[in-house]
Design a protein around this motif. Structure first.
Motif, PDB file in Angstrom:
ATOM      1  N   GLU A 193      -3.781   6.901   3.247  1.00  0.00           N
ATOM      2  CA  GLU A 193      -2.072   7.213   2.581  1.00  0.00           C
ATOM      3  C   GLU A 193      -1.233   6.513   2.599  1.00  0.00           C
ATOM      4  OE1 GLU A 193      -0.904  10.991   3.351  1.00  0.00           O
ATOM      5  OE2 GLU A 193      -2.111  12.230   4.069  1.00  0.00           O
ATOM      6  N   LYS A 194      -0.817   5.357   3.677  1.00  0.00           N
ATOM      7  CA  LYS A 194       0.313   4.221   3.527  1.00  0.00           C
ATOM      8  C   LYS A 194      -0.362   3.280   2.927  1.00  0.00           C
ATOM      9  CE  LYS A 194       1.269   5.100   9.004  1.00  0.00           C
ATOM     10  NZ  LYS A 194       1.436   5.136   9.884  1.00  0.00           N
ATOM     11  N   LEU A 195      -1.632   2.861   2.696  1.00  0.00           N
ATOM     12  CA  LEU A 195      -2.306   1.830   2.277  1.00  0.00           C
ATOM     13  C   LEU A 195      -2.179   1.846   0.803  1.00  0.00           C
ATOM     14  CD1 LEU A 195      -5.765   1.193   3.571  1.00  0.00           C
ATOM     15  CD2 LEU A 195      -3.964  -0.630   3.428  1.00  0.00           C
ATOM     16  N   PHE A 196      -2.639   3.574   0.283  1.00  0.00           N
ATOM     17  CA  PHE A 196      -2.476   4.220  -0.592  1.00  0.00           C
ATOM     18  C   PHE A 196      -0.768   3.396  -1.493  1.00  0.00           C
ATOM     19  CE2 PHE A 196      -0.783   7.569  -3.897  1.00  0.00           C
ATOM     20  CZ  PHE A 196      -1.305   7.296  -5.047  1.00  0.00           C
ATOM     21  N   ASN A 197       0.215   3.997  -0.699  1.00  0.00           N
ATOM     22  CA  ASN A 197       1.691   3.952  -1.178  1.00  0.00           C
ATOM     23  C   ASN A 197       2.051   2.392  -1.042  1.00  0.00           C
ATOM     24  OD1 ASN A 197       2.594   6.832  -1.167  1.00  0.00           O
ATOM     25  ND2 ASN A 197       2.489   6.740   1.069  1.00  0.00           N
ATOM     26  N   ASN A 198       1.773   1.590  -0.174  1.00  0.00           N
ATOM     27  CA  ASN A 198       2.050   0.049  -0.225  1.00  0.00           C
ATOM     28  C   ASN A 198       0.756  -1.017  -0.858  1.00  0.00           C
ATOM     29  OD1 ASN A 198       4.109   1.295   1.522  1.00  0.00           O
ATOM     30  ND2 ASN A 198       2.602   1.478   2.847  1.00  0.00           N
ATOM     31  N   GLY A 199      -0.208  -0.183  -1.584  1.00  0.00           N
ATOM     32  CA  GLY A 199      -0.982  -1.437  -1.491  1.00  0.00           C
ATOM     33  C   GLY A 199      -1.053  -1.558  -3.144  1.00  0.00           C
ATOM     34  N   LEU A 200      -1.591  -2.003  -3.900  1.00  0.00           N
ATOM     35  CA  LEU A 200      -1.785  -3.550  -4.706  1.00  0.00           C
ATOM     36  C   LEU A 200      -2.922  -3.948  -5.243  1.00  0.00           C
ATOM     37  CD1 LEU A 200      -0.020  -2.665  -7.676  1.00  0.00           C
ATOM     38  CD2 LEU A 200       0.757  -4.545  -7.200  1.00  0.00           C
ATOM     39  N   CYS A 201      -4.284  -3.583  -6.424  1.00  0.00           N
ATOM     40  CA  CYS A 201      -4.140  -4.261  -7.279  1.00  0.00           C
ATOM     41  C   CYS A 201      -4.647  -4.790  -7.792  1.00  0.00           C
ATOM     42  CB  CYS A 201      -6.432  -3.458  -7.918  1.00  0.00           C
ATOM     43  SG  CYS A 201      -6.374  -2.262  -6.426  1.00  0.00           S
ATOM     44  N   LEU A 202      -4.761  -6.626  -8.195  1.00  0.00           N
ATOM     45  CA  LEU A 202      -4.224  -7.309  -8.982  1.00  0.00           C
ATOM     46  C   LEU A 202      -5.676  -7.971  -9.462  1.00  0.00           C
ATOM     47  CD1 LEU A 202      -2.137  -9.197  -6.753  1.00  0.00           C
ATOM     48  CD2 LEU A 202      -1.163  -7.578  -8.273  1.00  0.00           C
ATOM     49  N   PRO A 203      -4.886  -8.230 -10.466  1.00  0.00           N
ATOM     50  CA  PRO A 203      -5.978  -9.052 -12.468  1.00  0.00           C
ATOM     51  C   PRO A 203      -7.099  -9.541 -11.008  1.00  0.00           C
ATOM     52  CG  PRO A 203      -4.441  -9.007 -12.625  1.00  0.00           C
ATOM     53  CD  PRO A 203      -3.737  -9.185 -11.977  1.00  0.00           C
ATOM     54  N   SER A 204      -8.358  -9.407 -11.203  1.00  0.00           N
ATOM     55  CA  SER A 204      -9.553  -9.817 -10.795  1.00  0.00           C
ATOM     56  C   SER A 204     -11.108 -11.110 -10.770  1.00  0.00           C
ATOM     57  CB  SER A 204     -10.249  -9.139  -9.698  1.00  0.00           C
ATOM     58  OG  SER A 204      -9.153  -8.672  -8.482  1.00  0.00           O
ATOM     59  N   GLY A 205     -10.500 -10.251 -12.627  1.00  0.00           N
ATOM     60  CA  GLY A 205     -11.375 -10.518 -13.102  1.00  0.00           C
ATOM     61  C   GLY A 205     -12.116 -11.927 -13.123  1.00  0.00           C
TER      62      GLY A 205
END
Length: 378
Positions: free
Chosen positions: A345-357
């Motif tokens: 839950e903490k990871l979901f609230n504080n995380g972000l996936c960035l462009p990685s192609g």
């Protein structure tokens, strides 16, 4: 408006068209043929460990067949990593079984061995020993396979390894997807390689592979007429799509290298920024393909949230996304059991996936860097 920068877009670059053209030229436009056989062989050789691979219509289909082969039935309990995409959990319900969700640990963001064992002991104490375990190598990061494999073996529970995001990743030199009793791969459009849609089931034996293919082709008995003694599925991969896969295998390692370069790109951007951490391997035992590069943000230190970054990037036409919302928080699974202490839950609230192609250009990287720099200078 600048061109859209996607999180993870398809990247052609091998001999995909050659193999597809061969399928047309020979009229193998069916869910079998030389490309399917060739793609399976390519994957088996790449994975090693005497793997046997059945190419299927999707990773979800592969996971479903793994549960069928594990004899998961009505009201059985299946332990599943909570922090994952819904495709890891949905097939459990196809079998009428009950998902029991297990929290992550902070080193790899994957299934926590401690909570896994607690969940197993709880099930056994209630006379309902779990039938299978589904672990996921999140964003390409290998899970703690020594501990998880030992727990599965100790309790004699089938281990299904969801390596949909982790083709090419290794744990202690062994390819992800080859640790479990069954492994699952995905070739969806956003994956490290793609067949536009498709997946594969990794088996330990030729017998299991052939059983999976039998089930994936409507479980048709060996008879001159159409006869069926078991329920089957329409899950086999098309020979046309397998041709794309064969071409993609030629550039797989190159694409992994480019994804890892993107992870290093973000490490450089955030290396001196307090409160922002890039998701990296916890030790040299782990080798991630870094399918997606992710960050976590400590809002108390940065003064802004992950959602703030996401919206600012979106203003510049750059796609980013929150981390997977844990399954135990999903409305459809609100009545399911959960074992953990809120790490996911903490990871979901504080995380972000960035462009990685793997196909991001130097100009696009510079655009990403400039956009992030503006956020950091707010």
């Amino acid at each position: 408006m600048q061109n859209k920068i996607w999180l993870s877009s398809p990247h052609m670059g091998g001999n995909e068209q050659k193999y597809v053209q061969e399928a047309f030229d020979t009229n193998w436009i069916a869910p079998l043929g030389p490309n399917v056989n060739g793609f399976e062989k390519d994957l088996e050789e790449y994975l090693g460990n005497d793997s046997k691979v059945a190419c299927l219509s999707s990773g979800t289909a592969a996971l479903h067949l793994a549960l069928v082969l594990a004899d998961v039935k009505l009201n059985d309990e299946v332990l599943c990593q909570s922090m994952t995409f819904s495709a890891s959990a949905n097939p459990i319900t196809y079998q009428g079984a009950k998902p029991v969700f297990v929290d992550s640990e902070l080193d790899t963001w994957n299934m926590c061995p401690i909570h896994l064992e607690n969940a197993i002991k709880e099930g056994i104490s209630k006379g309902n020993k779990p039938k299978a375990i589904i672990i996921v190598h999140l964003y390409g990061m290998p899970a703690k396979m020594d501990e998880i494999s030992a727990i599965a073996k100790k309790h004699e529970i089938v281990l299904i390894e969801d390596a949909a995001e982790a083709l090419g990743s290794t744990y202690k030199g062994q390819k992800c997807g080859t640790f479990g009793d069954y492994g699952v791969l995905s070739f969806n459009g956003n994956k490290i390689i793609t067949t536009s849609g498709g997946g594969a089931l990794v088996c330990k034996t030729e017998e299991s592979k052939q059983k999976a293919i039998f089930l994936a082709t409507q479980a048709r008995d060996n008879a001159p007429h159409y006869q069926h003694s078991e329920i089957g599925f329409n899950y086999r991969m098309s020979n046309v799509l397998a041709g794309i896969g064969r071409g993609q295998m030629e550039v797989l390692d190159k694409h992994i290298g480019l994804r890892r370069e993107m992870n290093q790109f973000y490490r450089e951007i955030f290396k001196n920024i307090e409160g922002i951490d890039v998701f990296v391997e916890p030790s040299t035992d782990y080798f991630s393909n870094h399918w997606l590069s992710c960050i976590t943000i400590d809002e108390q230190k940065t003064g802004f949230s992950s959602e703030y970054i996401r919206l600012k990037l979106l203003e510049d036409n750059i796609e980013s996304r929150p981390l997977w919302k844990p399954m135990h928080l999903q409305p459809v699974f609100k009545s399911s059991m959960y074992f953990g202490n809120l790490v996911s839950e903490k990871l979901f609230n504080n995380g972000l996936c960035l462009p990685s192609g793997s196909n991001l250009t130097s100009k696009e990287r510079e655009q990403i860097k400039e956009s992030i720099s503006l956020v950091l200078k707010r």
